[in-house]
Design a protein around this motif. Sequence first.
Motif, PDB file in Angstrom:
ATOM      1  N   ASP A   1      -2.339  -3.221  -8.983  1.00 53.81           N
ATOM      2  CA  ASP A   1      -3.214  -2.120  -9.589  1.00 53.81           C
ATOM      3  C   ASP A   1      -2.997  -0.953  -9.125  1.00 53.81           C
ATOM      4  O   ASP A   1      -2.874   0.070  -9.929  1.00 53.81           O
ATOM      5  N   LYS A   2      -2.582  -0.952  -7.954  1.00 53.34           N
ATOM      6  CA  LYS A   2      -2.448   0.635  -7.158  1.00 53.34           C
ATOM      7  C   LYS A   2      -1.133   1.575  -7.998  1.00 53.34           C
ATOM      8  O   LYS A   2      -0.759   2.480  -8.020  1.00 53.34           O
ATOM      9  N   THR A   3      -0.140   0.357  -8.450  1.00 48.88           N
ATOM     10  CA  THR A   3       1.007   1.247  -9.269  1.00 48.88           C
ATOM     11  C   THR A   3       1.048   1.084 -10.744  1.00 48.88           C
ATOM     12  O   THR A   3       1.852   1.555 -11.250  1.00 48.88           O
ATOM     13  N   GLY A   4       0.263  -0.127 -11.162  1.00 46.78           N
ATOM     14  CA  GLY A   4       0.251  -0.273 -12.402  1.00 46.78           C
ATOM     15  C   GLY A   4       1.399  -1.077 -13.044  1.00 46.78           C
ATOM     16  O   GLY A   4       1.560  -1.540 -13.981  1.00 46.78           O
ATOM     17  N   GLU A   5       2.118  -1.842 -12.016  1.00 48.57           N
ATOM     18  CA  GLU A   5       2.933  -2.651 -12.085  1.00 48.57           C
ATOM     19  C   GLU A   5       2.591  -4.227 -12.147  1.00 48.57           C
ATOM     20  O   GLU A   5       1.674  -4.331 -11.518  1.00 48.57           O
TER      21      GLU A   5
ATOM     22  N   TRP B   1       5.343   4.074  -1.727  1.00 45.68           N
ATOM     23  CA  TRP B   1       4.662   2.613  -1.996  1.00 45.68           C
ATOM     24  C   TRP B   1       5.726   1.627  -1.044  1.00 45.68           C
ATOM     25  O   TRP B   1       6.843   1.811  -1.072  1.00 45.68           O
ATOM     26  N   GLN B   2       4.847   0.888   0.022  1.00 47.81           N
ATOM     27  CA  GLN B   2       5.470  -0.453   0.633  1.00 47.81           C
ATOM     28  C   GLN B   2       5.048  -1.464   0.067  1.00 47.81           C
ATOM     29  O   GLN B   2       3.843  -1.893   0.323  1.00 47.81           O
ATOM     30  N   ASP B   3       6.043  -2.565  -0.361  1.00 51.70           N
ATOM     31  CA  ASP B   3       5.375  -3.844  -0.604  1.00 51.70           C
ATOM     32  C   ASP B   3       4.934  -4.507   0.387  1.00 51.70           C
ATOM     33  O   ASP B   3       5.569  -4.408   1.691  1.00 51.70           O
ATOM     34  N   GLY B   4       4.029  -5.503   0.306  1.00 46.97           N
ATOM     35  CA  GLY B   4       3.527  -6.338   1.369  1.00 46.97           C
ATOM     36  C   GLY B   4       4.465  -7.690   1.413  1.00 46.97           C
ATOM     37  O   GLY B   4       5.260  -7.909   0.251  1.00 46.97           O
TER      38      GLY B   4
ATOM     39  N   ARG C   1       0.897  -1.099  -0.103  1.00 50.60           N
ATOM     40  CA  ARG C   1      -0.002   0.102  -0.080  1.00 50.60           C
ATOM     41  C   ARG C   1       0.876   1.060   0.315  1.00 50.60           C
ATOM     42  O   ARG C   1       2.309   1.399   0.337  1.00 50.60           O
ATOM     43  N   PHE C   2       0.243   2.338  -0.328  1.00 48.29           N
ATOM     44  CA  PHE C   2       0.830   3.637  -0.106  1.00 48.29           C
ATOM     45  C   PHE C   2       0.956   4.207   1.103  1.00 48.29           C
ATOM     46  O   PHE C   2      -0.067   4.069   1.927  1.00 48.29           O
TER      47      PHE C   2
END
Length: 277
Positions: free
Chosen positions: A141-145, A97-100, A87-88
């Motif tokens: 989805d949130k980053t488009g990556e 952005w922080q990876d889960g 999540r951001f």
Amino acid sequence: MPEPDAGLHGAAAAAGGVAATEPFYLPAGNEVALFEQCHARQLAVMLKGPTGCGKTRFIEHMAWRLGRPLVTIACHDDLSASDLIGRFLIRHDGTAWQDGPLTRAVREGAICYLDEVVEARQDTVVVLHPLTDYRRMLPIDKTGETIEAAPGFQLVVSYNPGYQRMLKDLKPSTRQRFVALDFDFPPLDTEVAIVEREGAANHATAHALVTLGRRLRGLQDRGLAEVPSTRLLIAAARLIASGIPERDACMAAIVSPLSDEATLVGAMHDLVDASFI
């Protein structure tokens, strides 16, 4: 096999590291060879079996054996896709952005272990699907990556079929994405060896505890919702090794955690007395 303590192995697994020493595990069948082949062929794996029979310890052992980092996620009703993916976060200088944990495992080529996966919401479980087939990718989805899984990444889930069947289960579309390994309590001699080593007990005490555990497991037909796990037998062995009387240790570590129903508790108490004359 018993499941692990919250010690070195557990801490390393949660952080995504590789355990420095071999997590103790005694195979009960061909599960080690099967898992090695699944890992080599990039197949997702489902571990099925009762609580406390060794699923978590097995995956810790296999991560060590394969030299892969292990990321462990305890699933629950409130686990969201963002908890897995990331999540951001708002910081003093903006958002970042922080990876889960799932995303970290995909990037690093770790084994990602979701414990009791059916506890998670269905909309959360769906995000795993692209990682369980030939695509081996994770869309964010949130980053488009879209992240391609690094070599060595493997998705592993576990659950207790007997308990979950009464509540909820995995959808067939999810189940068929995994190779399933069935676990159960070990054979008598193997379970005695496990309790003896993990519980720091002498052979006679370990044998008596395992025999008691098998007698108590026979009470499942009489209304005992959960049967005693190898983990509970080890806890009793540790108490006995520390100087607690055998009956007191069994009541505290085995009987009381299993039930509050007077009739069942009485029946279990009688079996404890018969096991330690």
